[in-house]
Motif scaffolding. Structure first.
Motif, PDB file in Angstrom:
ATOM      1  N   ALA A 229      -2.548  -5.174  13.601  1.00 27.07           N
ATOM      2  CA  ALA A 229      -2.418  -6.778  13.337  1.00 27.07           C
ATOM      3  C   ALA A 229      -3.486  -6.923  12.334  1.00 27.07           C
ATOM      4  N   GLY A 230      -4.713  -6.406  12.289  1.00 26.92           N
ATOM      5  CA  GLY A 230      -5.490  -6.623  11.308  1.00 26.92           C
ATOM      6  C   GLY A 230      -5.177  -5.934   9.725  1.00 26.92           C
ATOM      7  N   VAL A 231      -4.469  -4.916   9.826  1.00 20.76           N
ATOM      8  CA  VAL A 231      -3.871  -4.435   8.487  1.00 20.76           C
ATOM      9  C   VAL A 231      -2.744  -5.436   8.112  1.00 20.76           C
ATOM     10  N   VAL A 232      -1.970  -6.097   8.924  1.00 22.15           N
ATOM     11  CA  VAL A 232      -1.242  -7.064   8.459  1.00 22.15           C
ATOM     12  C   VAL A 232      -1.935  -8.156   8.000  1.00 22.15           C
ATOM     13  N   ALA A 233      -2.776  -8.694   8.545  1.00 19.27           N
ATOM     14  CA  ALA A 233      -3.570  -9.987   7.845  1.00 19.27           C
ATOM     15  C   ALA A 233      -4.191  -9.548   6.628  1.00 19.27           C
ATOM     16  N   GLY A 234      -4.919  -8.277   6.498  1.00 20.45           N
ATOM     17  CA  GLY A 234      -5.634  -7.780   5.170  1.00 20.45           C
ATOM     18  C   GLY A 234      -4.300  -7.828   3.954  1.00 20.45           C
ATOM     19  N   LEU A 235      -3.347  -7.138   4.477  1.00 21.51           N
ATOM     20  CA  LEU A 235      -2.352  -7.042   3.421  1.00 21.51           C
ATOM     21  C   LEU A 235      -1.734  -8.305   2.775  1.00 21.51           C
ATOM     22  N   THR A 236      -1.354  -8.961   3.888  1.00 20.56           N
ATOM     23  CA  THR A 236      -0.821 -10.436   3.637  1.00 20.56           C
ATOM     24  C   THR A 236      -1.709 -11.299   2.588  1.00 20.56           C
ATOM     25  N   TRP A 237      -3.127 -11.272   2.984  1.00 18.95           N
ATOM     26  CA  TRP A 237      -3.936 -11.998   1.947  1.00 18.95           C
ATOM     27  C   TRP A 237      -3.929 -11.439   0.507  1.00 18.95           C
ATOM     28  N   GLY A 238      -3.908 -10.079   0.819  1.00 17.40           N
ATOM     29  CA  GLY A 238      -3.999  -9.400  -0.655  1.00 17.40           C
ATOM     30  C   GLY A 238      -2.900  -9.707  -1.543  1.00 17.40           C
ATOM     31  N   SER A 239      -1.428  -9.789  -0.827  1.00 19.19           N
ATOM     32  CA  SER A 239      -0.464  -9.703  -1.507  1.00 19.19           C
ATOM     33  C   SER A 239      -0.286 -11.327  -2.064  1.00 19.19           C
ATOM     34  N   LEU A 240      -0.841 -12.303  -1.279  1.00 21.81           N
ATOM     35  CA  LEU A 240      -0.832 -13.772  -1.646  1.00 21.81           C
ATOM     36  C   LEU A 240      -1.576 -13.819  -3.028  1.00 21.81           C
ATOM     37  N   SER A 241      -2.944 -12.988  -2.872  1.00 22.74           N
ATOM     38  CA  SER A 241      -4.029 -13.317  -3.969  1.00 22.74           C
ATOM     39  C   SER A 241      -3.484 -12.659  -5.183  1.00 22.74           C
ATOM     40  N   ILE A 242      -2.615 -11.490  -5.321  1.00 22.59           N
ATOM     41  CA  ILE A 242      -1.937 -10.831  -6.461  1.00 22.59           C
ATOM     42  C   ILE A 242      -1.054 -11.917  -6.896  1.00 22.59           C
ATOM     43  N   LEU A 243      -0.100 -12.492  -6.245  1.00 20.05           N
ATOM     44  CA  LEU A 243       0.911 -13.497  -6.579  1.00 20.05           C
ATOM     45  C   LEU A 243       0.505 -14.508  -7.352  1.00 20.05           C
ATOM     46  N   LEU A 244      -1.028 -15.151  -6.664  1.00 18.60           N
ATOM     47  CA  LEU A 244      -1.496 -16.264  -7.187  1.00 18.60           C
ATOM     48  C   LEU A 244      -2.314 -16.136  -8.686  1.00 18.60           C
ATOM     49  N   PHE A 245      -2.634 -14.850  -8.653  1.00 16.62           N
ATOM     50  CA  PHE A 245      -3.443 -14.479  -9.940  1.00 16.62           C
ATOM     51  C   PHE A 245      -2.355 -14.516 -11.172  1.00 16.62           C
ATOM     52  N   TYR A 246      -1.305 -13.843 -10.495  1.00 16.63           N
ATOM     53  CA  TYR A 246      -0.116 -13.717 -11.486  1.00 16.63           C
ATOM     54  C   TYR A 246       0.129 -14.923 -12.136  1.00 16.63           C
ATOM     55  N   LEU A 247       0.595 -15.690 -11.141  1.00 19.56           N
ATOM     56  CA  LEU A 247       0.996 -17.394 -11.655  1.00 19.56           C
ATOM     57  C   LEU A 247       0.009 -17.965 -12.423  1.00 19.56           C
ATOM     58  N   SER A 249      -2.269 -16.623 -14.455  1.00 18.98           N
ATOM     59  CA  SER A 249      -2.156 -16.334 -15.805  1.00 18.98           C
ATOM     60  C   SER A 249      -1.206 -16.741 -16.508  1.00 18.98           C
ATOM     61  N   TRP A 250      -0.194 -17.189 -16.174  1.00 23.11           N
ATOM     62  CA  TRP A 250       1.064 -17.567 -16.654  1.00 23.11           C
ATOM     63  C   TRP A 250       0.539 -19.127 -16.920  1.00 23.11           C
ATOM     64  N   ILE A 251       0.109 -19.871 -15.992  1.00 20.03           N
ATOM     65  CA  ILE A 251      -0.262 -21.402 -16.075  1.00 20.03           C
ATOM     66  C   ILE A 251      -1.249 -21.546 -16.980  1.00 20.03           C
ATOM     67  N   THR A 252      -2.329 -20.910 -16.716  1.00 21.45           N
ATOM     68  CA  THR A 252      -3.335 -21.261 -17.812  1.00 21.45           C
ATOM     69  C   THR A 252      -3.349 -20.468 -18.988  1.00 21.45           C
ATOM     70  N   GLY A 253      -2.518 -19.388 -19.063  1.00 20.76           N
ATOM     71  CA  GLY A 253      -2.684 -18.635 -20.274  1.00 20.76           C
ATOM     72  C   GLY A 253      -3.881 -17.778 -20.230  1.00 20.76           C
ATOM     73  N   VAL A 254      -4.623 -17.540 -19.150  1.00 26.29           N
ATOM     74  CA  VAL A 254      -5.801 -16.800 -19.250  1.00 26.29           C
ATOM     75  C   VAL A 254      -5.779 -15.558 -18.221  1.00 26.29           C
ATOM     76  N   VAL A 255      -6.068 -14.386 -18.540  1.00 27.83           N
ATOM     77  CA  VAL A 255      -5.844 -13.230 -17.889  1.00 27.83           C
ATOM     78  C   VAL A 255      -7.034 -13.153 -17.023  1.00 27.83           C
ATOM     79  N   PRO A 256      -7.142 -12.457 -15.793  1.00 29.90           N
ATOM     80  CA  PRO A 256      -8.389 -12.422 -14.825  1.00 29.90           C
ATOM     81  C   PRO A 256      -9.540 -11.710 -15.651  1.00 29.90           C
ATOM     82  N   ALA A 257     -10.833 -12.361 -15.390  1.00 30.24           N
ATOM     83  CA  ALA A 257     -11.866 -11.887 -16.184  1.00 30.24           C
ATOM     84  C   ALA A 257     -12.512 -10.545 -15.453  1.00 30.24           C
ATOM     85  N   ILE A 258     -11.912  -9.444 -15.571  1.00 33.15           N
ATOM     86  CA  ILE A 258     -12.408  -8.270 -14.876  1.00 33.15           C
ATOM     87  C   ILE A 258     -12.020  -7.316 -15.873  1.00 33.15           C
ATOM     88  N   ASP A 259     -12.649  -6.092 -16.012  1.00 32.71           N
ATOM     89  CA  ASP A 259     -12.262  -4.876 -16.892  1.00 32.71           C
ATOM     90  C   ASP A 259     -11.214  -4.165 -16.330  1.00 32.71           C
TER      91      ASP A 259
END
Length: 275
Positions: A229-247, A249-259
């Motif tokens: 159950a904890g793994v599901v919670a962590g992976l769900t949060w992680g999946s949503l964060s990847i999706l939001l970061f990707y969207l 980047s397209w909306i603002t035109g700026v990629v994440p500020a990370i190496d």
């Protein structure tokens, strides 16, 4: 007398129709060179680049380097070089970034789908109900995994890395090879074509998660369900964060500020292409 009095009237009408030009009858009045241009300059207001009202401008920050450029607003084309555009809009770069990011999301979605039934097993009809202590452990485990794995691990580190690296998959740039595009999800995860440190970390995490999953499968009921159950919670949060970061980047035109953790011999720069 009647004809002689009519001729001046005809000449006047001809001059009126022609706008009293420099032609009078068949005689041409010579004009000083540049006379017409001088008259036009006197009639039109003189403007200089310093006095002309400029278009409203906006400042765009590009990429992790913090590079800023000023571009005009209002549809006017500018000759100012605004630098590379983020993210890339070329077809190959768009497809590569989408394949890299969506491939990672697919891997996580499969893991969630496989573990979710086990996590929900204690709440199914006919299952042995959880005690108060076990239910408390169930809730705490979900919260702990959501924070440590989802927020700290994914949102702050892994998710922006995946999105940033997916935008570095450009044909002929960043040292990418043809087979990198075939395994774009693993490329985005930093398993290949990365710095030595990033490669070691990525492979260590992958192998470590595999060993943990094998160990969790041996846990008795309901502790395996609680951990899953904890793994599901962590992976769900992680999946949503990847999706939001990707969207984002397209909306603002700026990629994440990370190496992006590309090899040291590669210029770490996302794609540059025409809009």
């Amino acid at each position: 007398m009647r004809v002689s009095s009519t001729l001046p009237f005809v000449a006047f009408c001809a001059s009126f129709v022609s706008g009293f030009s420099r032609q009078v009858g068949l005689t041409t009045i010579p004009l000083r060179p540049g006379f017409l241009q001088q008259r036009q300059n006197q009639q039109l207001p003189q403007t200089t680049p310093s006095s002309a009202a400029p278009f409203p401008t906006i400042v765009v920050t590009r990429g992790s380097s913090g590079e800023q450029s000023t571009i005009p607003r209002g549809g006017a084309k500018s000759s100012i070089d605004t630098g590379p555009k983020y993210p890339a809009t070329g077809f190959a770069a768009v497809f590569s970034s989408f394949w890299g990011t969506s491939g990672v999301l697919y891997i996580l979605a499969k893991a969630i789908k496989r573990v979710l039934p086990i996590a929900l097993e204690p709440f199914k009809a006919g299952a042995v109900p959880l005690s108060q202590f076990e239910l408390g452990a169930y809730i705490v485990t979900c919260l702990w995994f959501a924070y440590v794995e989802g927020y700290k691990g994914f949102q702050q580190k892994f998710s922006p890395l995946v999105v940033k690296r997916s935008f570095t998959l450009i044909p002929g740039q960043n040292g990418t090879k043809w087979w990198h595009f075939l395994i774009a999800p693993f490329y985005s995860m930093g398993l290949v074509h990365a710095t030595k440190k990033r490669t070691i970390i990525s492979w260590s995490v992958t192998i470590g998660v595999t060993l943990i999953v094998a160990a969790v499968k041996r846990l008795p009921y309901p502790w395996r369900n609680i951990v899953d159950a904890g793994v599901v919670a962590g992976l769900t949060w992680g999946s949503l964060s990847i999706l939001l970061f990707y969207l984002k980047s397209w909306i603002t035109g700026v990629v994440p500020a990370i190496d992006a953790a590309l090899p040291a011999t590669v210029n770490n720069k996302p794609a540059e292409s025409a809009p």
